[in-house]
Scaffold this motif. Structure first.
Motif, short mmCIF file in Angstrom:
data_model
loop_
_atom_site.label_atom_id
_atom_site.label_comp_id
_atom_site.label_asym_id
_atom_site.label_seq_id
_atom_site.Cartn_x
_atom_site.Cartn_y
_atom_site.Cartn_z
N SER A 1 40.94 37.66 52.45
CA SER A 1 41.07 39.06 52.01
C SER A 1 39.96 39.89 52.65
CB SER A 1 40.95 39.15 50.49
OG SER A 1 40.88 40.50 50.08
N ARG B 1 39.48 43.01 51.40
CA ARG B 1 39.33 44.04 50.39
C ARG B 1 37.91 44.05 49.84
NH1 ARG B 1 40.72 44.73 45.09
NH2 ARG B 1 40.55 42.49 44.71
N ARG C 1 38.39 38.58 45.81
CA ARG C 1 38.25 37.32 45.12
C ARG C 1 38.17 36.15 46.12
NH1 ARG C 1 40.60 36.38 39.55
NH2 ARG C 1 41.04 38.59 39.54
N SER C 2 38.70 36.36 47.33
CA SER C 2 38.85 35.23 48.28
C SER C 2 37.52 34.55 48.61
CB SER C 2 39.55 35.69 49.56
OG SER C 2 38.79 36.64 50.26
N PRO D 1 45.36 35.55 49.12
CA PRO D 1 45.98 36.22 47.97
C PRO D 1 47.44 36.55 48.29
CG PRO D 1 44.62 37.81 49.16
CD PRO D 1 44.51 36.48 49.89
N GLU D 2 48.15 36.99 47.24
CA GLU D 2 49.52 37.49 47.45
C GLU D 2 49.48 39.00 47.28
OE1 GLU D 2 52.84 35.42 45.50
OE2 GLU D 2 53.45 37.36 44.71
N TYR D 3 49.95 39.71 48.28
CA TYR D 3 50.06 41.17 48.18
C TYR D 3 51.53 41.55 48.28
CZ TYR D 3 45.01 41.88 49.19
OH TYR D 3 43.64 41.88 49.17
N ASN D 4 52.02 42.27 47.31
CA ASN D 4 53.42 42.72 47.31
C ASN D 4 54.39 41.60 47.69
OD1 ASN D 4 52.84 45.37 46.46
ND2 ASN D 4 52.11 45.87 48.51
N HIS D 5 54.23 40.50 46.98
CA HIS D 5 55.10 39.33 47.14
C HIS D 5 55.03 38.71 48.53
CE1 HIS D 5 57.89 40.08 43.44
NE2 HIS D 5 56.60 40.21 43.16
N TYR E 1 46.62 32.43 45.47
CA TYR E 1 46.38 32.90 44.10
C TYR E 1 47.09 34.22 43.88
CZ TYR E 1 42.61 35.21 46.68
OH TYR E 1 41.90 35.91 47.62
N GLY E 2 47.46 34.42 42.62
CA GLY E 2 48.18 35.64 42.26
C GLY E 2 48.73 35.49 40.86
N ALA E 3 49.49 36.49 40.43
CA ALA E 3 50.06 36.46 39.09
C ALA E 3 50.97 35.23 38.93
CB ALA E 3 50.84 37.74 38.84
#
Ligand SMILES: Cc1cc2nc3c(=O)[nH]c(=O)nc-3n(C[C@H](O)[C@H](O)[C@H](O)COP(=O)(O)O)c2cc1C
Length: 182
Positions: free
Chosen positions: A9, A11, A15-16, A85-89, A116-118
């Motif tokens: 990530s 960003r 979190r990465s 991470p997962e961004y917008n699926h 990782y993600g929801a």
């Protein structure tokens, strides 16, 4: 052999980095033959891939110093753990952009995934498998799948038996494939 753990990530407040460090901690003391290192993608400031020539045809000659540094870091590795991470699926755009800049640096190397993600980042990991196939990369089936809701203490993954077990299984398989290829 060198294994690059890519913190994927870019960003602010990502979190990465903590997840990549958790993977590195799990690699400590695994025995001879492998050296693990975290590669923090955000540190490279990889520009947007606007090259008129597709990178695969550039023969590793990049104009921008940021891309050269990124290329050197990836080329130095024999295998990878993608922390994604997962961004917008799907996979995060910054990581895909950095991936797209290179070609031979990835080719025929093994890669394992920590998502990782929801929903444990599984959509991003499965999407990465489609992408890395283009460079004949050997993707490792065993992965770590972290839920944002249940598997973290702050930004760091919990070291539960289940999660450390996933981490060990993933690294075992990655090292197995890297050894076979060597
Ligand atoms: C642009 C964006 C899109 C996101 N989309 C999803 C998603 O589709 N599925 C999901 O599980 N989490 C999603 N999230 C939440 C991220 O999984 C969560 O913010 C995570 O911490 C991002 O990783 P990072 O902190 O390393 O950047 C999204 C976050 C961002 C910033």
């Amino acid at each position: 052999m060198k294994i690059g753990i890519i913190s994927g990530s870019v960003r602010e407040g990502r979190r990465s980095s903590a997840v990549a460090k958790w993977v590195l901690d799990g690699a400590a003391g695994r025995g001879e033959g492998f050296e693990y290192e975290v590669i923090e993608l955000a540190d490279f400031n990889v520009p947007l891939m606007t090259s008129p020539t597709p990178p695969g045809a550039l023969g590793g000659k990049y104009e921008q110093p940021e891309v050269r540094a990124w290329s050197d870091a990836v080329a130095a590795c024999d295998a990878f753990v993608f922390v994604t991470p997962e961004y917008n699926h799907g996979i995060p755009g910054g990581f895909k952009n950095a991936f797209d800049w290179l070609a031979g640096e990835w080719t025929r190397k093994p890669v394992a995934f920590v998502g990782y993600g929801a929903n444990h980042g599984v959509r991003a990991v499965e999407m990465w498998r489609l992408v890395v196939a283009n460079f004949h990369m050997f993707d490792v089936r065993a992965a770590v799948a972290l839920s944002l809701f249940t598997d973290f203490d702050g930004r760091t993954p919990k070291s539960t038996e289940q999660l450390t077990g996933q981490r060990t299984a993933m690294l075992d398989e990655l090292e197995f494939i890297a050894r076979r290829l060597a």
